[in-house]
Design a protein around this motif. Sequence first.
Motif, mmCIF file in Angstrom:
data_model
loop_
_atom_site.group_PDB
_atom_site.id
_atom_site.type_symbol
_atom_site.label_atom_id
_atom_site.label_comp_id
_atom_site.label_asym_id
_atom_site.label_seq_id
_atom_site.Cartn_x
_atom_site.Cartn_y
_atom_site.Cartn_z
ATOM 1 N N LYS A 43 0.856 -1.196 0.000
ATOM 2 C CA LYS A 43 0.000 0.000 0.000
ATOM 3 C C LYS A 43 0.886 1.239 0.000
ATOM 4 C CE LYS A 43 -3.636 2.078 2.777
ATOM 5 N NZ LYS A 43 -4.368 1.991 4.035
ATOM 6 N N VAL A 44 0.790 2.058 -1.059
ATOM 7 C CA VAL A 44 1.599 3.266 -1.202
ATOM 8 C C VAL A 44 0.667 4.454 -1.432
ATOM 9 C CG1 VAL A 44 3.396 4.423 -2.549
ATOM 10 C CG2 VAL A 44 3.492 1.935 -2.240
ATOM 11 N N ASP A 45 0.794 5.457 -0.595
ATOM 12 C CA ASP A 45 0.029 6.685 -0.776
ATOM 13 C C ASP A 45 0.895 7.709 -1.498
ATOM 14 O OD1 ASP A 45 -2.160 5.597 0.538
ATOM 15 O OD2 ASP A 45 -1.554 6.375 2.485
ATOM 16 N N ASN A 46 0.278 8.476 -2.371
ATOM 17 C CA ASN A 46 0.940 9.556 -3.120
ATOM 18 C C ASN A 46 2.081 9.078 -4.009
ATOM 19 O OD1 ASN A 46 -0.746 11.643 -2.053
ATOM 20 N ND2 ASN A 46 0.382 11.446 -0.141
ATOM 21 N N ALA A 47 1.879 7.955 -4.689
ATOM 22 C CA ALA A 47 2.851 7.505 -5.694
ATOM 23 C C ALA A 47 2.778 8.472 -6.875
ATOM 24 C CB ALA A 47 2.534 6.090 -6.135
ATOM 25 N N GLU A 48 3.920 8.717 -7.528
ATOM 26 C CA GLU A 48 3.959 9.662 -8.645
ATOM 27 C C GLU A 48 4.328 8.983 -9.943
ATOM 28 O OE1 GLU A 48 6.482 13.065 -8.185
ATOM 29 O OE2 GLU A 48 5.033 14.104 -6.932
ATOM 30 N N MET A 49 3.624 9.349 -10.993
ATOM 31 C CA MET A 49 3.944 8.922 -12.353
ATOM 32 C C MET A 49 4.220 10.184 -13.155
ATOM 33 S SD MET A 49 1.570 6.686 -14.890
ATOM 34 C CE MET A 49 1.474 7.205 -16.581
ATOM 35 N N VAL A 50 5.308 10.187 -13.901
ATOM 36 C CA VAL A 50 5.745 11.381 -14.622
ATOM 37 C C VAL A 50 5.560 11.172 -16.123
ATOM 38 C CG1 VAL A 50 7.717 12.894 -15.070
ATOM 39 C CG2 VAL A 50 7.400 11.913 -12.805
ATOM 40 N N LEU A 51 5.020 12.199 -16.793
ATOM 41 C CA LEU A 51 4.831 12.192 -18.243
ATOM 42 C C LEU A 51 5.472 13.426 -18.851
ATOM 43 C CD1 LEU A 51 1.017 11.392 -18.149
ATOM 44 C CD2 LEU A 51 2.834 9.769 -18.650
ATOM 45 N N ASP A 52 5.632 13.394 -20.176
ATOM 46 C CA ASP A 52 6.237 14.531 -20.871
ATOM 47 C C ASP A 52 5.216 15.513 -21.437
ATOM 48 O OD1 ASP A 52 8.673 13.429 -20.257
ATOM 49 O OD2 ASP A 52 8.899 12.435 -22.189
ATOM 50 N N ALA A 53 3.934 15.139 -21.437
ATOM 51 C CA ALA A 53 2.860 16.031 -21.903
ATOM 52 C C ALA A 53 1.523 15.358 -21.631
ATOM 53 C CB ALA A 53 2.994 16.319 -23.396
ATOM 54 N N LEU A 54 0.468 16.148 -21.631
ATOM 55 C CA LEU A 54 -0.879 15.600 -21.554
ATOM 56 C C LEU A 54 -1.317 15.188 -22.955
ATOM 57 C CD1 LEU A 54 -2.599 18.160 -19.167
ATOM 58 C CD2 LEU A 54 -2.090 15.756 -18.677
ATOM 59 N N PRO A 55 -2.142 14.142 -23.058
ATOM 60 C CA PRO A 55 -2.640 13.785 -24.385
ATOM 61 C C PRO A 55 -3.619 14.845 -24.896
ATOM 62 C CG PRO A 55 -3.574 12.351 -22.696
ATOM 63 C CD PRO A 55 -2.607 13.261 -22.016
ATOM 64 N N ALA A 56 -3.935 14.759 -26.175
ATOM 65 C CA ALA A 56 -4.876 15.711 -26.777
ATOM 66 C C ALA A 56 -6.311 15.256 -26.520
ATOM 67 C CB ALA A 56 -4.621 15.813 -28.277
ATOM 68 N N GLY A 57 -7.198 16.212 -26.452
ATOM 69 C CA GLY A 57 -8.620 15.917 -26.335
ATOM 70 C C GLY A 57 -8.967 15.202 -25.040
ATOM 71 N N SER A 58 -9.669 14.085 -25.181
ATOM 72 C CA SER A 58 -10.067 13.329 -23.995
ATOM 73 C C SER A 58 -9.458 11.929 -23.994
ATOM 74 C CB SER A 58 -11.592 13.262 -23.913
ATOM 75 O OG SER A 58 -12.094 12.634 -25.074
ATOM 76 N N ALA A 59 -8.327 11.776 -24.675
ATOM 77 C CA ALA A 59 -7.643 10.477 -24.718
ATOM 78 C C ALA A 59 -7.209 10.080 -23.307
ATOM 79 C CB ALA A 59 -6.431 10.556 -25.638
ATOM 80 N N ALA A 60 -7.077 8.788 -23.088
ATOM 81 C CA ALA A 60 -6.738 8.261 -21.767
ATOM 82 C C ALA A 60 -5.237 8.269 -21.523
ATOM 83 C CB ALA A 60 -7.256 6.837 -21.625
ATOM 84 N N ILE A 61 -4.887 8.354 -20.261
ATOM 85 C CA ILE A 61 -3.517 8.112 -19.805
ATOM 86 C C ILE A 61 -3.537 6.741 -19.135
ATOM 87 C CG2 ILE A 61 -1.710 8.778 -18.174
ATOM 88 C CD1 ILE A 61 -2.697 11.673 -18.421
ATOM 89 N N GLU A 62 -2.732 5.811 -19.654
ATOM 90 C CA GLU A 62 -2.636 4.495 -19.026
ATOM 91 C C GLU A 62 -1.693 4.604 -17.840
ATOM 92 O OE1 GLU A 62 -2.359 0.194 -20.838
ATOM 93 O OE2 GLU A 62 -0.357 1.071 -20.720
ATOM 94 N N LEU A 63 -2.200 4.286 -16.667
ATOM 95 C CA LEU A 63 -1.387 4.380 -15.459
ATOM 96 C C LEU A 63 -0.479 3.164 -15.345
ATOM 97 C CD1 LEU A 63 -4.096 5.795 -13.045
ATOM 98 C CD2 LEU A 63 -2.351 7.038 -14.323
#
Length: 177
Positions: A43-63
Amino acid sequence: MITVEEAKAHCRIEHGAEDGLITSLIAAAFRHIENRTGQTFDKVDNAEMVLDALPAGSAAIELQWTPVRAIQGLVYLDPQGGEQTLSAADLSLDVRGVYPMLYPVNEWPESKVQRASVKVTADIGYTELPADVRAAALLIIGHLYENREAVVIGTIATDLPMGVELLLAPYVIHRVG
């Protein structure tokens, strides 16, 4: 997830001289289980995932984690380089697939395309360790405690028919490619 006392009881250890070793064996067992299954059991609280940009529109981000208990928020750099925040209320988490998908409630804002310009924060892992994963971890801990060398000479060893692999099989995420 598994305490030193639980591991010592499983290994039938009645002294405290090897508590440091037992602690490291618990950590090693969980790293093996997480690597084998592709899931996060600690159990980990406040785990961080880093990306280089947000996708366009309403596309999903796969965690990158599974399971995800809750999304805390998302911080990104806008095109001018200013830090902006999307709260959990601005985000929608879909946990139906193997890896959870993160969607915006409306559409993603425009973000700066730059290394590490987006950070997703989430609470991940199981709230309670499943009994079969607990049993597998204790088997691994017991094996590592009893076999402290890479090679054992003078014994014949066989896997337990209902051993670690059988216990972890329902949790394994099969990877393709």
